[in-house]
Design an enzyme around this catalytic site. Structure first.
Site, mmCIF file in Angstrom:
data_model
loop_
_atom_site.group_PDB
_atom_site.id
_atom_site.type_symbol
_atom_site.label_atom_id
_atom_site.label_comp_id
_atom_site.label_asym_id
_atom_site.label_seq_id
_atom_site.Cartn_x
_atom_site.Cartn_y
_atom_site.Cartn_z
ATOM 1 N N SER A 157 0.834 -1.192 0.000
ATOM 2 C CA SER A 157 0.000 0.000 0.000
ATOM 3 C C SER A 157 0.880 1.258 0.000
ATOM 4 C CB SER A 157 -0.961 -0.045 1.192
ATOM 5 O OG SER A 157 -1.969 0.936 1.084
ATOM 6 N N ASP A 252 -9.452 -3.198 -6.225
ATOM 7 C CA ASP A 252 -8.716 -2.227 -5.416
ATOM 8 C C ASP A 252 -8.826 -0.852 -6.072
ATOM 9 O OD1 ASP A 252 -6.861 -0.704 -4.012
ATOM 10 O OD2 ASP A 252 -5.214 -2.133 -4.263
ATOM 11 N N HIS A 282 -8.063 -4.476 -1.977
ATOM 12 C CA HIS A 282 -6.858 -3.885 -1.413
ATOM 13 C C HIS A 282 -6.472 -4.608 -0.119
ATOM 14 C CE1 HIS A 282 -3.939 -0.636 -1.037
ATOM 15 N NE2 HIS A 282 -4.254 -0.522 0.241
#
Length: 311
Positions: A157, A252, A282
């Site tokens: 991320s 995502d 995600h």
């Protein structure tokens, strides 16, 4: 492919637990939420031992944790890992299981570092810390049991944001030898809103309100979001970057920018191994207690990193 049924169940559970009428989350709420989410991580790494320490950072000492798999020799490949959390949340502790799992599957000695977080420390504090920590690990490689010539830089991320920036900065300054970058569900562009950010803005683990809140907490007023140290997808010079291992997820919000970075790197002549995982959301790699695909992607990353460091 439709959203994976187990991923859908997770999203339904999270929606039911979320406060009604929520708009912008507070920093404390964001940190607590991530800590709870990361409890779904699963570690199958009984052979990995850890040692905690501190390294000198530009704004003071930075805590780190060194993960050593039993298979690592005196000079194992190294993996510099940056945790996710929107650059406002996350820590060594929240990502402990993922870091251990990555050390296990890659055979690398992995260093996870607590870089400074916003809003207490706004941009470019996290970037400066990430570069400095990677340089320190490279200098101290022998004492850490790491082969400085086989160093991987990665993250998930927003941690992948930092990893991509570190690689770009290292190429620009020629100060580091990095053999591969490992970007898991990376956040790479804040200059434009991609179709995936629009399509999955609500109800897909990380929503628009959270992304906007993180960015507002992280960036000083008036900053140019096209700066590659904020949006690494916007970098103009990509040729010569280390081999890229990129994993994105179909559902995502950040899918498109990760996919676009893989294409741009390939066009620039960079070796790329890219997988966009069908039906996934995600951060799916960190939810092994719920999603079987988490262990599969970690095993895949392990194989890819092992190939990269042995070339």
């Amino acid at each position: 492919m439709p959203l994976d049924p187990l991923a859908r169940r997770l999203l339904t559970m999270m929606a039911a637990a979320a406060p009604q009428g929520r708009s912008r989350p507070s920093v404390e709420a964001r940190r607590q939420s991530l800590a709870k989410l990361m409890q779904f991580a699963r570690t199958d790494a009984p052979d990995v031992t850890t040692a905690d320490g501190t390294l000198p950072g530009p704004g003071g000492e930075l805590p780190y944790r060194l993960y050593s798999p039993a298979s690592a020799g005196d000079r194992a490949p190294g993996f510099m890992f940056f945790h996710g959390g929107g650059l406002v949340a996350g820590s060594i502790a929240t990502h402990d299981r993922i870091a251990a799992a990555l050390a296990h599957v890659t055979g690398c000695r992995l260093v996870s570092v607590d870089y400074r977080l916003a809003p207490e420390h706004k941009f470019p504090a996290a970037v400066i810390d990430a570069v400095a920590a990677t340089e320190w690990v490279a200098r101290q490689a022998s004492s850490l049991g790491i082969d400085a010539e086989r160093l991987v830089v990665g993250g998930d991320s927003a941690g992948a944001t930092l990893a991509a920036i570190v690689c770009q900065e290292a190429m620009r300054t020629a100060g580091l030898s990095i053999v591969a970058q490992c970007l898991i569900c990376p956040v790479l562009d804040f200059e434009e809103t991609s179709p995936s950010r629009e399509a999955f803005a609500e109800g897909h683990l990380i929503d628009r309100a959270t992304i906007e809140a993180d960015l507002a907490d992280y960036l000083p007023d008036g900053i140019d979001t096209a700066d590659p140290r904020i949006s690494p997808l916007r970098a103009r010079r990509l040729a010569g970057l280390p081999t890229a291992i990129i994993h994105t997820a179909e559902f995502d919000p950040m899918r498109d920018e990760g996919n676009a970075y893989a294409r741009k790197l390939l066009a620039a002549g960079v070796a790329v191994e890219h997988v966009c995982h069908d039906g996934m959301v995600h951060n799916f790699h960190a939810m092994g207690a719920i999603l079987p695909q988490a262990q599969l992607v970690l095993s895949q990353i392990g194989e890819q990193v092992r190939r990269a460091v042995e070339k």
